[in-house]
Scaffold this motif. Structure first.
Motif, mmCIF file in Angstrom:
data_model
loop_
_atom_site.group_PDB
_atom_site.id
_atom_site.type_symbol
_atom_site.label_atom_id
_atom_site.label_comp_id
_atom_site.label_asym_id
_atom_site.label_seq_id
_atom_site.Cartn_x
_atom_site.Cartn_y
_atom_site.Cartn_z
ATOM 1 N N SER A 1 0.850 -1.187 0.000
ATOM 2 C CA SER A 1 0.000 0.000 0.000
ATOM 3 C C SER A 1 0.890 1.242 0.000
ATOM 4 N N GLN A 2 0.312 2.346 -0.383
ATOM 5 C CA GLN A 2 1.086 3.586 -0.415
ATOM 6 C C GLN A 2 1.472 4.031 0.986
ATOM 7 N N THR A 3 0.658 3.700 1.974
ATOM 8 C CA THR A 3 0.994 4.016 3.361
ATOM 9 C C THR A 3 2.240 3.242 3.801
ATOM 10 N N GLN A 4 2.292 1.963 3.455
ATOM 11 C CA GLN A 4 3.467 1.162 3.788
ATOM 12 C C GLN A 4 4.704 1.716 3.107
ATOM 13 N N ALA B 1 5.325 4.777 2.156
ATOM 14 C CA ALA B 1 5.745 6.040 2.760
ATOM 15 C C ALA B 1 6.582 5.775 4.012
ATOM 16 N N LYS B 2 6.191 4.801 4.797
ATOM 17 C CA LYS B 2 6.942 4.460 6.013
ATOM 18 C C LYS B 2 8.278 3.807 5.678
ATOM 19 N N THR C 1 5.322 11.486 3.069
ATOM 20 C CA THR C 1 3.949 11.253 3.487
ATOM 21 C C THR C 1 3.243 10.435 2.415
ATOM 22 N N VAL C 2 2.064 9.962 2.748
ATOM 23 C CA VAL C 2 1.269 9.211 1.784
ATOM 24 C C VAL C 2 0.935 10.106 0.587
ATOM 25 N N THR C 3 0.727 11.374 0.835
ATOM 26 C CA THR C 3 0.429 12.306 -0.248
ATOM 27 C C THR C 3 1.598 12.427 -1.215
ATOM 28 N N VAL D 1 3.898 10.105 -1.834
ATOM 29 C CA VAL D 1 3.960 8.848 -2.582
ATOM 30 C C VAL D 1 2.841 8.799 -3.619
ATOM 31 N N ASN D 2 1.650 9.201 -3.218
ATOM 32 C CA ASN D 2 0.501 9.203 -4.115
ATOM 33 C C ASN D 2 0.761 10.077 -5.337
#
Length: 69
Positions: free
Chosen positions: A14-17, A19-20, A30-32, A34-35
């Protein structure tokens, strides 16, 4: 060459993963961020370019480990 979206889905990330994972001591993504890069709307700034290169390298490494490439 597949897009970032296809590669991320194929690897089950996932994009959240991402970003971390891609954040380090010097740069916090941030997720933004990466997005924006994944969807092709990056601002062509050094930060976005750095993130795109780092993302490509990480995805390539995972694909190689899992035998996708």
């Amino acid at each position: 060459m597949d897009s970032f979206k296809v590669r991320i889905v194929r690897l089950g990330l996932s994009q959240t993963q991402l970003a971390k994972i891609l954040a380090d001591d010097q740069y916090k993504y941030t997720v933004t961020d990466v997005n924006r890069v994944v969807n092709g709307r990056s601002r062509k700034t050094p930060g976005d370019t750095r993130l795109a290169v780092k993302l490509d390298g990480y995805l390539f490494k995972l694909e190689k480990e899992r035998g996708i490439r």
